[in-house]
Design a protein around this motif. Structure first.
Motif, PDB file in Angstrom:
ATOM      1  N   LYS A  15       0.824  -1.212   0.000  1.00 48.66           N
ATOM      2  CA  LYS A  15       0.000   0.000   0.000  1.00 48.66           C
ATOM      3  C   LYS A  15       0.857   1.261   0.000  1.00 48.66           C
ATOM      4  CE  LYS A  15      -2.430  -0.795   3.703  1.00 48.66           C
ATOM      5  NZ  LYS A  15      -1.875  -2.111   4.083  1.00 48.66           N
ATOM      6  N   THR A  16       1.778   1.354   0.940  1.00 55.39           N
ATOM      7  CA  THR A  16       2.598   2.562   1.045  1.00 55.39           C
ATOM      8  C   THR A  16       3.508   2.707  -0.167  1.00 55.39           C
ATOM      9  OG1 THR A  16       2.552   2.488   3.466  1.00 55.39           O
ATOM     10  CG2 THR A  16       4.324   3.759   2.439  1.00 55.39           C
ATOM     11  N   THR A  17       4.127   1.619  -0.586  1.00 54.17           N
ATOM     12  CA  THR A  17       4.974   1.658  -1.774  1.00 54.17           C
ATOM     13  C   THR A  17       4.190   2.161  -2.975  1.00 54.17           C
ATOM     14  OG1 THR A  17       6.345  -0.160  -0.960  1.00 54.17           O
ATOM     15  CG2 THR A  17       6.404   0.256  -3.320  1.00 54.17           C
ATOM     16  N   THR A  18       2.955   1.708  -3.093  1.00 52.00           N
ATOM     17  CA  THR A  18       2.116   2.137  -4.207  1.00 52.00           C
ATOM     18  C   THR A  18       1.718   3.594  -4.073  1.00 52.00           C
ATOM     19  OG1 THR A  18       1.266  -0.079  -4.674  1.00 52.00           O
ATOM     20  CG2 THR A  18      -0.143   1.782  -5.299  1.00 52.00           C
ATOM     21  N   THR A  19       1.320   4.022  -2.887  1.00 54.16           N
ATOM     22  CA  THR A  19       0.918   5.415  -2.702  1.00 54.16           C
ATOM     23  C   THR A  19       2.058   6.357  -3.066  1.00 54.16           C
ATOM     24  OG1 THR A  19      -0.520   4.714  -0.876  1.00 54.16           O
ATOM     25  CG2 THR A  19      -0.099   7.067  -1.091  1.00 54.16           C
ATOM     26  N   VAL A  20       3.250   6.065  -2.574  1.00 52.17           N
ATOM     27  CA  VAL A  20       4.407   6.925  -2.834  1.00 52.17           C
ATOM     28  C   VAL A  20       4.775   6.931  -4.313  1.00 52.17           C
ATOM     29  CG1 VAL A  20       6.893   7.183  -2.459  1.00 52.17           C
ATOM     30  CG2 VAL A  20       5.373   6.763  -0.517  1.00 52.17           C
ATOM     31  N   ASN A  21       4.956   5.760  -4.881  1.00 46.56           N
ATOM     32  CA  ASN A  21       5.503   5.681  -6.237  1.00 46.56           C
ATOM     33  C   ASN A  21       4.473   5.959  -7.326  1.00 46.56           C
ATOM     34  OD1 ASN A  21       8.350   4.984  -5.699  1.00 46.56           O
ATOM     35  ND2 ASN A  21       7.439   3.196  -4.708  1.00 46.56           N
ATOM     36  N   LEU A  22       3.214   5.601  -7.084  1.00 46.51           N
ATOM     37  CA  LEU A  22       2.177   6.010  -8.025  1.00 46.51           C
ATOM     38  C   LEU A  22       2.022   7.527  -7.983  1.00 46.51           C
ATOM     39  CD1 LEU A  22      -0.138   5.578 -10.004  1.00 46.51           C
ATOM     40  CD2 LEU A  22      -1.621   5.047  -8.051  1.00 46.51           C
ATOM     41  N   GLY A  23       2.012   8.099  -6.770  1.00 46.67           N
ATOM     42  CA  GLY A  23       1.927   9.548  -6.647  1.00 46.67           C
ATOM     43  C   GLY A  23       3.075  10.245  -7.350  1.00 46.67           C
ATOM     44  N   ALA A 155      -4.684  -2.840  -3.035  1.00 47.16           N
ATOM     45  CA  ALA A 155      -3.363  -3.426  -3.275  1.00 47.16           C
ATOM     46  C   ALA A 155      -3.307  -4.773  -2.564  1.00 47.16           C
ATOM     47  CB  ALA A 155      -2.270  -2.500  -2.738  1.00 47.16           C
ATOM     48  N   LEU A 156      -2.906  -5.791  -3.292  1.00 43.34           N
ATOM     49  CA  LEU A 156      -2.859  -7.113  -2.666  1.00 43.34           C
ATOM     50  C   LEU A 156      -1.789  -7.964  -3.304  1.00 43.34           C
ATOM     51  CD1 LEU A 156      -5.880  -9.305  -3.864  1.00 43.34           C
ATOM     52  CD2 LEU A 156      -4.914  -7.415  -5.146  1.00 43.34           C
ATOM     53  N   GLN A 157      -1.325  -8.947  -2.530  1.00 43.20           N
ATOM     54  CA  GLN A 157      -0.375  -9.918  -3.040  1.00 43.20           C
ATOM     55  C   GLN A 157      -1.112 -11.047  -3.743  1.00 43.20           C
ATOM     56  OE1 GLN A 157       1.777  -9.939   1.012  1.00 43.20           O
ATOM     57  NE2 GLN A 157       3.311 -10.711  -0.422  1.00 43.20           N
ATOM     58  N   THR A 158      -0.435 -11.680  -4.664  1.00 44.61           N
ATOM     59  CA  THR A 158      -1.026 -12.815  -5.372  1.00 44.61           C
ATOM     60  C   THR A 158      -0.789 -14.085  -4.557  1.00 44.61           C
ATOM     61  OG1 THR A 158       0.997 -12.798  -6.714  1.00 44.61           O
ATOM     62  CG2 THR A 158      -0.984 -11.857  -7.699  1.00 44.61           C
ATOM     63  N   GLY A 188      -9.930   0.070  -8.970  1.00 47.25           N
ATOM     64  CA  GLY A 188      -8.669  -0.571  -9.280  1.00 47.25           C
ATOM     65  C   GLY A 188      -8.314  -1.670  -8.299  1.00 47.25           C
ATOM     66  N   ILE A 189      -7.833  -2.780  -8.835  1.00 46.21           N
ATOM     67  CA  ILE A 189      -7.257  -3.861  -8.027  1.00 46.21           C
ATOM     68  C   ILE A 189      -5.844  -4.071  -8.539  1.00 46.21           C
ATOM     69  CG2 ILE A 189      -7.390  -6.310  -7.428  1.00 46.21           C
ATOM     70  CD1 ILE A 189     -10.442  -6.076  -7.769  1.00 46.21           C
ATOM     71  N   LEU A 190      -4.872  -3.897  -7.649  1.00 44.56           N
ATOM     72  CA  LEU A 190      -3.470  -3.887  -8.061  1.00 44.56           C
ATOM     73  C   LEU A 190      -2.698  -5.049  -7.440  1.00 44.56           C
ATOM     74  CD1 LEU A 190      -1.135  -2.459  -9.519  1.00 44.56           C
ATOM     75  CD2 LEU A 190      -0.768  -1.131  -7.413  1.00 44.56           C
ATOM     76  N   CYS A 216      -9.255  -5.062 -12.291  1.00 47.43           N
ATOM     77  CA  CYS A 216      -7.861  -5.488 -12.136  1.00 47.43           C
ATOM     78  C   CYS A 216      -6.975  -4.776 -13.154  1.00 47.43           C
ATOM     79  CB  CYS A 216      -7.756  -7.005 -12.300  1.00 47.43           C
ATOM     80  SG  CYS A 216      -6.195  -7.679 -11.699  1.00 47.43           S
ATOM     81  N   PHE A 217      -5.970  -4.078 -12.664  1.00 46.07           N
ATOM     82  CA  PHE A 217      -5.050  -3.388 -13.566  1.00 46.07           C
ATOM     83  C   PHE A 217      -4.296  -4.387 -14.435  1.00 46.07           C
ATOM     84  CE2 PHE A 217      -5.307  -0.007 -10.270  1.00 46.07           C
ATOM     85  CZ  PHE A 217      -5.674   1.043 -11.096  1.00 46.07           C
ATOM     86  N   ARG A 218      -4.031  -3.978 -15.658  1.00 44.23           N
ATOM     87  CA  ARG A 218      -3.204  -4.822 -16.528  1.00 44.23           C
ATOM     88  C   ARG A 218      -1.767  -4.883 -16.015  1.00 44.23           C
ATOM     89  NH1 ARG A 218      -6.098  -1.618 -19.938  1.00 44.23           N
ATOM     90  NH2 ARG A 218      -4.288  -0.287 -20.344  1.00 44.23           N
ATOM     91  N   ARG A 219      -1.288  -3.772 -15.507  1.00 42.73           N
ATOM     92  CA  ARG A 219       0.080  -3.712 -14.986  1.00 42.73           C
ATOM     93  C   ARG A 219       0.135  -4.286 -13.588  1.00 42.73           C
ATOM     94  NH1 ARG A 219       4.519  -4.945 -15.563  1.00 42.73           N
ATOM     95  NH2 ARG A 219       4.312  -4.064 -17.663  1.00 42.73           N
ATOM     96  N   THR A 220       0.963  -5.275 -13.376  1.00 43.57           N
ATOM     97  CA  THR A 220       1.241  -5.773 -12.036  1.00 43.57           C
ATOM     98  C   THR A 220       2.518  -5.106 -11.530  1.00 43.57           C
ATOM     99  OG1 THR A 220       2.524  -7.636 -12.910  1.00 43.57           O
ATOM    100  CG2 THR A 220       0.168  -8.007 -12.514  1.00 43.57           C
TER     101      THR A 220
END
Length: 280
Positions: A15-23, A155-158, A188-190, A216-220
């Motif tokens: 979650k945090t990694t996504t918030t920071v880097n997507l932002g 945001a979730l793990q596979t 979005g589901i990432l 579900c996003f195409r990009r994982t």
């Protein structure tokens, strides 16, 4: 102005990694972005080198009414990217807010006032994206984010229990949609920390795309050591390792998020119906 809660009740899923880097990726694409750290652990703030002392303006002081949203935002080294950091004070916020009236709408009211004021002054909203980094729980802090937001990215793990967890999350979102925030949608589901070499990961990704084809996003986001190292240097991945696979993943995710604006988002209702049939 898109308001997006990055959500999962489980910790360590990105979650945090996504918030920071997507932002950061959105800001680098020329968008104005505000990040809100709502996790008492303060990992987002640490990630960007914005560790603050108790009593300083923070997400806690916004929730407690001591500061407004605009005066709490801090700039970063990336143009267009601002952050509301948090401090240790936030760890007691849920107990302090529990006795207040309309406690679940505090953050929304603060953001509404910020947006309304900017539009009155300039004719335009103050940002194009507000991303909320939610804590790994579904308590009052996450509730404030979900009431303030209009969208949810999960945001979730596979992993094996991913679909079961999705079902629970979507039920919660649908409940909040019905009772507190009719505009809330899962858009979005990432899949994060994805390792395509693992058969289980590929199978779970296939299940997610089967049950949630539109969300579900195409990009994982693949497992990448540079993403894990960047916080220790107080940098997002584009400053720390711009040529890494992690930077590529978030750059392409940002392009996909921007692309969502060219089509109508799918509501949480359809996602919830899909979740009802999903079995891990």
């Amino acid at each position: 102005m898109r308001r997006i809660a990055i959500l999962n009740q489980k910790g360590g899923v990105g979650k945090t990694t996504t918030t920071v880097n997507l932002g950061a990726a959105l800001a680098r694409a020329g968008r104005r972005v505000a990040l809100v750290d709502l996790d008492p652990q303060g990992n987002l703030s640490t990630h960007l080198g914005l560790e603050i002392e108790s009593g300083e303006p923070s997400s806690y002081t916004v929730l407690s009414g001591e500061t407004d949203f605009a005066q709490t935002l801090r700039p970063t080294t990336t143009a267009g990217l601002h952050v509301i950091p948090t401090s240790i004070d936030l760890s007691g916020a849920e107990l302090e807010l529990a006795t207040l009236d309309q406690r679940e709408t505090i953050l929304r009211r603060s953001i509404d006032a910020w947006e309304r004021g900017a539009i009155e002054r300039t004719g335009a909203p103050p940002a194009e994206y507000v991303l909320f980094d939610c804590p790994p729980s579904l308590g009052l802090l996450s509730l404030n984010a979900l009431v303030a937001a209009r969208e949810v990215f999960v945001a979730l793990q596979t992993e094996f229990l991913a679909l079961q967890g999705m079902t629970r999350l979507l039920e919660v979102v649908e409940l909040i949609r019905a009772q507190l925030n009719p505009s809330l949608q899962v858009t979005g589901i990432l899949p994060c920390l994805y390792d395509s070499r693992l058969r289980l990961a590929r199978e779970i990704l296939g299940e997610l795309r089967q049950y949630f084809p539109e969300q579900c996003f195409r990009r994982t986001i693949g497992t990448n050591v540079k993403l894990a190292e960047a916080p220790s240097y107080a940098q997002h991945v584009f400053d720390y390792a711009p040529d890494s696979s992690g930077a590529r993943d978030y750059r392409e995710l940002a392009e996909e998020v921007i692309g969502q604006e060219r089509r109508s988002p799918t509501g949480a209702n359809s996602a919830a119906r899909a979740a009802q049939t999903a079995q891990p």
